[in-house]
Scaffold this motif. Structure first.
Motif, PDB file in Angstrom:
ATOM      1  N   TRP A   1       1.215  -1.176   0.046  1.00  0.00           N
ATOM      2  CA  TRP A   1      -0.060  -0.344  -0.045  1.00  0.00           C
ATOM      3  C   TRP A   1       0.918   1.600   0.009  1.00  0.00           C
ATOM      4  CZ3 TRP A   1      -5.253   1.098  -0.934  1.00  0.00           C
ATOM      5  CH2 TRP A   1      -5.435   2.101  -0.784  1.00  0.00           C
ATOM      6  N   CYS A   2       0.611   2.081  -1.309  1.00  0.00           N
ATOM      7  CA  CYS A   2       1.209   3.630  -1.233  1.00  0.00           C
ATOM      8  C   CYS A   2       0.354   4.537  -0.203  1.00  0.00           C
ATOM      9  CB  CYS A   2       1.239   3.949  -2.035  1.00  0.00           C
ATOM     10  SG  CYS A   2       1.854   5.096  -2.828  1.00  0.00           S
ATOM     11  N   LEU A   3       1.761   4.633   1.006  1.00  0.00           N
ATOM     12  CA  LEU A   3       1.062   6.113   2.215  1.00  0.00           C
ATOM     13  C   LEU A   3       2.098   7.413   1.011  1.00  0.00           C
ATOM     14  CD1 LEU A   3       2.678   4.084   5.313  1.00  0.00           C
ATOM     15  CD2 LEU A   3      -0.062   4.745   4.194  1.00  0.00           C
ATOM     16  N   ASN A   4       2.702   7.976   0.343  1.00  0.00           N
ATOM     17  CA  ASN A   4       2.559   9.286  -0.758  1.00  0.00           C
ATOM     18  C   ASN A   4       1.274   9.370  -1.300  1.00  0.00           C
ATOM     19  OD1 ASN A   4       4.099  10.929  -3.480  1.00  0.00           O
ATOM     20  ND2 ASN A   4       5.375  10.143  -1.038  1.00  0.00           N
ATOM     21  N   PRO A   5       1.420  10.990  -0.533  1.00  0.00           N
ATOM     22  CA  PRO A   5       0.368  11.803  -1.404  1.00  0.00           C
ATOM     23  C   PRO A   5       0.261  11.545  -3.232  1.00  0.00           C
ATOM     24  CG  PRO A   5       1.745  12.920   0.459  1.00  0.00           C
ATOM     25  CD  PRO A   5       2.241  11.600  -0.119  1.00  0.00           C
ATOM     26  N   GLN A   6       0.674  11.857  -3.644  1.00  0.00           N
ATOM     27  CA  GLN A   6       1.688  12.229  -4.720  1.00  0.00           C
ATOM     28  C   GLN A   6       0.507  10.340  -5.960  1.00  0.00           C
ATOM     29  OE1 GLN A   6       4.841  13.763  -7.459  1.00  0.00           O
ATOM     30  NE2 GLN A   6       5.739  13.001  -4.636  1.00  0.00           N
ATOM     31  N   ALA A   7       0.411   9.976  -4.917  1.00  0.00           N
ATOM     32  CA  ALA A   7      -0.062   8.169  -5.381  1.00  0.00           C
ATOM     33  C   ALA A   7      -0.638   7.710  -4.113  1.00  0.00           C
ATOM     34  CB  ALA A   7       0.828   7.183  -5.928  1.00  0.00           C
ATOM     35  N   ASP A   8      -1.356   8.616  -4.043  1.00  0.00           N
ATOM     36  CA  ASP A   8      -2.768   8.143  -2.796  1.00  0.00           C
ATOM     37  C   ASP A   8      -4.010   6.851  -3.060  1.00  0.00           C
ATOM     38  OD1 ASP A   8      -4.115   8.948  -0.362  1.00  0.00           O
ATOM     39  OD2 ASP A   8      -5.035  10.471  -0.604  1.00  0.00           O
TER      40      ASP A   8
END
Length: 498
Positions: free
Chosen positions: A279-286
């Protein structure tokens, strides 16, 4: 006259020769004294060089009975012996001995002469920096952890759990643990356990009352932050017969009947044979997640349902997203590791790969450290290496892990400077993250078996912010908690150096 072969190859003929030799020695005292001194010298040298009996084809040596026995079936008037059975018996003896030692309150210090009293003294006189002091104290405490069995309570007073644990995965706050258990009639069940620290220095465990059953195998699990941190669980389910495989995004509130909140996003994506997920936690790939498949990587937006597919040359067995940038790290069956920057689109022929490096066997787990410049990777040869992502070369190796073909994860606790891994031999090992020193080897409370490999969760705060530090171990149908000793200084200072 025939006789059994003994450890030193003596027969009754040898005994008669020794008797005659003793008679001649009695007749000549000077010869006797010289022979005694020479024999004692030769005996001491031979005993030091022949501690292990030589291997004979078709035989095994029993140390307790001091005899060789045949390995061929039908020659022992009982169950036929095989080399594998004998090796398993020796391994079980070794495990039982280590388990007995592990139950003792006084344990071996992780490093020679290391104890909390000495560390505190060095800290007070300025010989030890504060960060080194904290790291070494954590090593001492982790090496002195004591095992206790936990009782899992249920809100509906269900009967005690009799289904073997398959895997447990803790959330980021270590308040909840997602569990997968095998069921006797086939398939598995999964649910969530809640933890809370007690004033007595133990953990209170409560199983949520809503358990879900499936006839499909759970291949991979990770917590997902959709509405709030760890609000959902991402499951990779393998298809069976006419039932296709899928990746399910389940709200954690779904597992409790007493929760008044309505379940959040609940969706399922048909994906065949997913090996891994992240799971991605970076805002650019929310709200994006990734799945590793056979020769493919699929990145999906859980809300917009946008999909991006990357073709690779091997099965993707391990994945983890970076936090500071939308970059996905992958480990493959071929031993290759690489990263994908989700901001780079449209490149063909593998041009989107970056930070490529390679190990000698299939990668089973990858873990990115907090500064995101170093990556830990474990493979099916039992190698665990720390890689410099910028220089794409290994900078440290953690030796002692055992794996031949199993899909085994590694666990990192950077706050305490510890690395943990459970081997295929069912031993849990702890290393110092900084220098690779093996600090402790914990035997399984149950006899080792391929389908009884322990699953662990390690945290500084099991049960949340006011929780307790220690190790949670699930093996067979039992749950164990390895707690930090209440007085680590006492246990380490009394432990003699070995």
């Amino acid at each position: 006259m025939l006789c059994f072969i003994t450890r030193y190859g003596y027969s009754q003929t040898d005994s008669s020769n020794q008797a005659s030799q003793r008679g001649s020695d009695a007749a000549n005292p000077s010869t006797s004294s010289s022979s005694v001194s020479s024999s004692s010298t030769s005996t001491s040298s031979s005993s030091s060089t022949s501690n292990v009996a030589p291997e004979l084809p078709g035989f095994y040596f029993d140390v307790e009975k001091n005899r060789y026995f045949r390995l061929l079936p039908g020659h022992n008037n009982c169950n036929p012996l095989t080399k594998e059975q004998l090796q398993e018996k020796e391994r079980e003896k070794h495990r039982a001995r280590l388990l007995s030692e592990d139950d003792q309150p006084f344990k071996k210090a992780p490093r020679v002469g290391l104890n909390t009293a000495l560390l505190l003294q060095k800290r007070r006189v300025g010989l030890l920096p504060s960060n080194s002091y904290c790291r070494l104290v954590h090593e001492v405490k982790a090496s002195g952890m004591m095992r206790q069995r936990l009782e899992v309570k249920s809100t509906e007073n269900h009967s005690p759990n009799q289904d073997n644990f398959r895997v447990i995965v803790g959330d980021s706050a270590s308040e909840r643990v997602f569990t997968v258990n095998d069921v006797s009639h086939g398939g598995c069940k999964y649910g969530i356990m809640n933890f809370k620290g007690c004033s007595r220095g133990s953990l209170a465990v409560e199983m949520c009352d809503n358990l879900y059953f499936t006839n499909r195998k759970v291949n991979s699990i990770c917590w997902a932050s959709v509405n709030h941190p760890d609000s959902h669980v991402l499951l990779c389910l393998v298809g069976m017969a006419d039932t296709p495989g899928c990746v399910s995004l389940l709200p954690a509130s779904l597992f409790s009947n007493s929760n008044p909140e309505q379940p959040g996003m609940l969706c399922s994506f048909k994906i065949s044979a997913a090996w891994s997920c992240a799971w991605c936690l970076n805002p650019q790939a929310d709200k994006s997640f990734s799945t590793g498949l056979s020769r493919r990587i699929i990145v999906q937006d859980a809300e917009a349902r946008r999909t991006q597919t990357y073709s690779v040359t091997s099965d993707v067995l391990a994945q983890q997203f970076a936090v500071r940038a939308p970059v996905l790290f992958n480990g493959c069956r071929s031993g290759e590791m690489f990263s994908i920057d989700l901001r780079v689109r449209g490149r063909r022929g593998g041009g989107w790969k970056s930070s490529r490096f390679h190990q000698e066997s299939a990668i089973t787990s990858v873990r990115l450290l907090q500064d995101e410049n170093y990556l830990l990777a474990a493979d099916m040869l039992g190698q665990i290496k720390l890689w410099d992502v910028r220089a794409t070369k290994p900078v440290r190796e953690y030796k002692g892990h055992h794996n031949e073909h199993a899909y085994l994860p590694i666990h990192v606790n950077e706050a305490e400077g510890l690395l943990l891994a459970v081997g295929q031999d069912c031993y849990t090992r702890l290393w110092s993250l900084q220098d690779g020193q093996l600090l402790r080897t914990i035997p399984s409370p149950h006899p080792a078996a391929k389908d009884l490999i322990p699953s662990v969760v390690f945290s500084s705060q099991l049960g949340g912010r006011r929780g307790l530090p220690g190790l949670l171990m699930a093996v067979k149908h039992d749950l164990y908690y390895f707690s930090y000793n209440t007085d680590p200084q006492d246990t380490t200072t009394r432990q003699p150096a070995r």
